[in-house]
Write a protein that holds these residues in place. Structure first.
Motif, mmCIF file in Angstrom:
data_model
loop_
_atom_site.group_PDB
_atom_site.id
_atom_site.type_symbol
_atom_site.label_atom_id
_atom_site.label_comp_id
_atom_site.label_asym_id
_atom_site.label_seq_id
_atom_site.Cartn_x
_atom_site.Cartn_y
_atom_site.Cartn_z
ATOM 1 N N ASP A 36 0.842 -1.203 0.000
ATOM 2 C CA ASP A 36 0.000 0.000 0.000
ATOM 3 C C ASP A 36 0.868 1.240 0.000
ATOM 4 O O ASP A 36 0.594 2.213 -0.697
ATOM 5 N N VAL A 37 1.933 1.198 0.809
ATOM 6 C CA VAL A 37 2.852 2.342 0.906
ATOM 7 C C VAL A 37 3.745 2.418 -0.328
ATOM 8 O O VAL A 37 4.095 3.499 -0.797
ATOM 9 N N ALA A 38 4.140 1.243 -0.829
ATOM 10 C CA ALA A 38 5.035 1.170 -1.991
ATOM 11 C C ALA A 38 4.392 0.279 -3.046
ATOM 12 O O ALA A 38 4.762 -0.892 -3.206
ATOM 13 N N PRO A 39 3.412 0.803 -3.800
ATOM 14 C CA PRO A 39 2.644 -0.026 -4.735
ATOM 15 C C PRO A 39 3.473 -0.593 -5.876
ATOM 16 O O PRO A 39 3.057 -1.538 -6.541
ATOM 17 N N ASP A 40 4.656 -0.030 -6.117
ATOM 18 C CA ASP A 40 5.473 -0.539 -7.203
ATOM 19 C C ASP A 40 6.383 -1.676 -6.758
ATOM 20 O O ASP A 40 7.189 -2.162 -7.541
ATOM 21 N N VAL A 41 6.282 -2.085 -5.496
ATOM 22 C CA VAL A 41 7.063 -3.229 -5.020
ATOM 23 C C VAL A 41 6.242 -4.500 -5.212
ATOM 24 O O VAL A 41 5.068 -4.542 -4.865
ATOM 25 N N ASP A 96 14.502 0.934 -3.232
ATOM 26 C CA ASP A 96 14.610 2.268 -2.638
ATOM 27 C C ASP A 96 13.496 2.439 -1.615
ATOM 28 O O ASP A 96 12.334 2.487 -1.976
ATOM 29 N N ASP A 114 12.935 5.006 1.364
ATOM 30 C CA ASP A 114 13.553 6.126 2.069
ATOM 31 C C ASP A 114 12.852 6.381 3.402
ATOM 32 O O ASP A 114 11.928 5.656 3.797
ATOM 33 N N MET A 169 10.827 8.626 4.356
ATOM 34 C CA MET A 169 9.397 8.924 4.294
ATOM 35 C C MET A 169 8.593 7.639 4.103
ATOM 36 O O MET A 169 7.545 7.451 4.720
ATOM 37 N N ASP A 170 9.086 6.746 3.247
ATOM 38 C CA ASP A 170 8.422 5.442 3.075
ATOM 39 C C ASP A 170 8.398 4.709 4.411
ATOM 40 O O ASP A 170 7.397 4.091 4.780
ATOM 41 N N LEU A 176 8.446 5.962 7.441
ATOM 42 C CA LEU A 176 7.477 6.576 8.350
ATOM 43 C C LEU A 176 6.051 6.220 7.938
ATOM 44 O O LEU A 176 5.226 5.849 8.777
ATOM 45 N N ASN A 177 5.752 6.311 6.662
ATOM 46 C CA ASN A 177 4.407 5.964 6.183
ATOM 47 C C ASN A 177 4.080 4.497 6.486
ATOM 48 O O ASN A 177 2.941 4.166 6.824
ATOM 49 N N LEU A 201 9.662 14.351 10.201
ATOM 50 C CA LEU A 201 11.004 13.968 9.757
ATOM 51 C C LEU A 201 11.921 15.198 9.786
ATOM 52 O O LEU A 201 11.439 16.326 9.698
ATOM 53 N N ARG A 229 11.084 4.546 -7.604
ATOM 54 C CA ARG A 229 11.716 3.249 -7.844
ATOM 55 C C ARG A 229 11.629 2.956 -9.336
ATOM 56 O O ARG A 229 10.626 3.195 -9.961
ATOM 57 N N VAL A 275 4.199 12.345 -0.980
ATOM 58 C CA VAL A 275 5.021 11.162 -1.273
ATOM 59 C C VAL A 275 4.125 9.952 -1.565
ATOM 60 O O VAL A 275 4.395 9.185 -2.493
ATOM 61 N N ARG A 295 3.961 7.735 -5.086
ATOM 62 C CA ARG A 295 4.082 6.269 -5.147
ATOM 63 C C ARG A 295 2.885 5.651 -5.871
ATOM 64 O O ARG A 295 3.024 4.631 -6.549
ATOM 65 N N ASP A 310 19.074 10.480 2.896
ATOM 66 C CA ASP A 310 18.927 9.027 2.964
ATOM 67 C C ASP A 310 19.972 8.328 2.105
ATOM 68 O O ASP A 310 20.258 7.153 2.311
#
Lengths: 85, 384
Positions: A16-21, A37, A39, A41-42, A44-45, B215, B258, B286, B290, B311
């Protein structure tokens, strides 16, 4: 929720946080940052998503304990009210 | 009276986009800021906001059509339409954008068009070529009259498509090459003692729920916004041989995607946002990078940009300005380093802050003062 269900749920929150994974390609023992990748922010989200999904408090100092899927599983399992399994 | 709603700017390096989906239909009331359509560009899906208030009278473009920036998309009426809404026009029938070439017809898709009804006409040459190349005719969206499938459509479908990553790199390459070709960059850097900010952040975050935590980049964003208030020559656009100061501060944040992409959507009206609002809006920005759901204004109206590679583990960044902006601020990792404080050597967390600026608009002395102001603001984070 058993361990497998928990693993699936956590992977779902990750994508959900990184839909391209690709969830199927995530290596459980490898830190997310070293696989793709991911980072700050990812991170924390993702921690916010875990907090909302499981109702657990996550201090800033604990973020490194969420660095990989295996670490997340252990962290969340230890803090679920009824435990996993 | 009807007004045309045109494809808005999508950023300096985007000249057109493919309409993916309408979010409104004829008869719907719309207000300024409503998302009315979704378009696809090389940087992903972008939500298109309307600048007018009124009623949708007519949709002039079918999904799947590529429309240039400035090309007409729909007609908006000032009041509810008195006539029954007309059917949408076919691809290629939209008005020509002023000063541009004929709108490019829809790129042939390899999935069936949702708007296609019945079998499209196919020229004998196209059909023969499709057999040779092994292309499925029925899967094509034709660019010819009345959606006819042409020889060119068949040959284009047979070519291996560039990967998204390749396309993204090409777009970035064009923008960066243009920047280096046209903008006389100068570079400055300074080391900022981040101890006060890190200490303040740690104390603050310990008292906040995770959803409100900040952050380290957020105080930096706020300090940049405040410093720009005193240094307007770093916030605006250079166009047509002249500098236009930005009326507001739309602070772009460079975000790596990515797959090798890089995008710098803006936090719109950052000057009006508190630290808490910047925190929430940055997280939302962000997330939408994504998921590919940015708004056109976020891509086209940035007045200045921050690129933070903390980072990535680098000490300092020497960034490239995104035209038509006139400055970009770079931030490296916060690292513990030996520093001299009141005549004694101490270990302090230090960040290298850098500035690349357009020498047609500002000079090194102003740039140095601007950087120094940001550094000074970060020594009193409780006042940000």
């Amino acid at each position: 929720m058993n361990a497998e269900q928990l693993r699936t749920r956590i992977l779902g929150l990750l994508t959900d946080v990184a839909p391209d994974v690709d969830a199927a390609s995530v290596e459980a023992a490898t830190d997310f940052r070293d696989q793709f990748d991911f980072d700050s922010m990812d991170q924390l989200n993702f921690a916010i998503a875990l907090h909302r999904a499981f109702g657990i408090e996550i201090p800033e100092a604990d973020y490194p304990q969420l660095a990989s899927l295996d670490k997340c599983l252990a962290y969340v399992t230890a803090r679920l009210p009824d435990g996993a399994g | 009276m009807s007004r045309e709603f045109d494809m808005p700017s999508l950023g300096a390096d985007m000249e057109s986009a493919v309409l993916v989906e309408w979010r409104v239909k004829p008869g719907d009331a719309v207000r300024r800021g409503d998302v009315v359509a979704v378009v696809e560009t090389d940087k992903g899906a972008i939500d298109i906001e309307i600048y007018e208030t009124g009623t949708v009278e007519r949709l002039l473009v079918e999904p799947g059509t590529r429309v240039p920036v400035g090309g007409v998309l729909a007609l908006i009426a000032g009041a509810a339409a008195a006539e029954p809404p007309a059917a949408p026009l076919r691809p290629g029938e939209g008005k020509k954008a002023p000063g541009t070439s004929e709108p490019v017809p829809a790129a042939p898709a390899v999935t069936p068009s949702a708007a296609a009804a019945g079998r499209a006409r196919v020229s004998p040459a196209a059909r023969a070529r499709a057999r040779e190349l092994g292309v499925a005719i029925d899967a094509l969206h034709g660019s010819g009259p009345d959606g006819a499938i042409t020889l060119q459509d068949v040959e284009a479908a047979a070519k291996p498509a560039a990967t998204t990553a390749e396309t993204m790199r090409a777009v970035i390459a064009a923008a960066m090459a243009k920047s280096k070709r046209e903008i006389p960059h100068y570079y400055l850097s300074t080391e900022v003692d981040y101890a006060a900010t890190m200490h303040w952040l740690g104390q603050r975050n310990a008292q906040l729920s995770i959803e409100q935590r900040m952050l380290p980049v957020v105080p930096l964003l706020r300090a940049i916004v405040l410093a720009l208030g005193a240094f307007p020559d770093f916030n605006g656009y250079y166009r047509d041989g002249a500098y236009q100061p930005g009326g507001a501060i739309h602070l772009g944040v460079a975000i790596a995607q990515r797959g090798g992409g890089l995008i710098a959507p803006a936090l719109l009206d950052a000057q009006a946002q508190s630290l808490a609002q910047l925190t929430q809006n940055l997280g939302d920005l962000v997330s939408r990078v994504r998921t590919g759901r940015l708004k056109n204004r976020e891509l086209s109206e940035g007045t200045v940009t921050l690129t933070s590679l903390g980072d990535g583990g680098v000490d300092a960044v020497f960034p490239v300005i995104y035209p038509p902006q006139v400055a970009i601020i770079g931030a490296g990792s916060v690292r513990e380093r030996p520093c001299v404080v009141a005549g004694r050597v101490e270990v302090r967390p230090v960040m290298t802050l850098s500035l690349a600026a357009d020498h047609r608009v500002s000079n090194g002395r102003e740039g140095a003062q601007f950087l120094a102001r940001i550094g000074a603001l970060l020594q009193s984070p409780e006042q940000l």
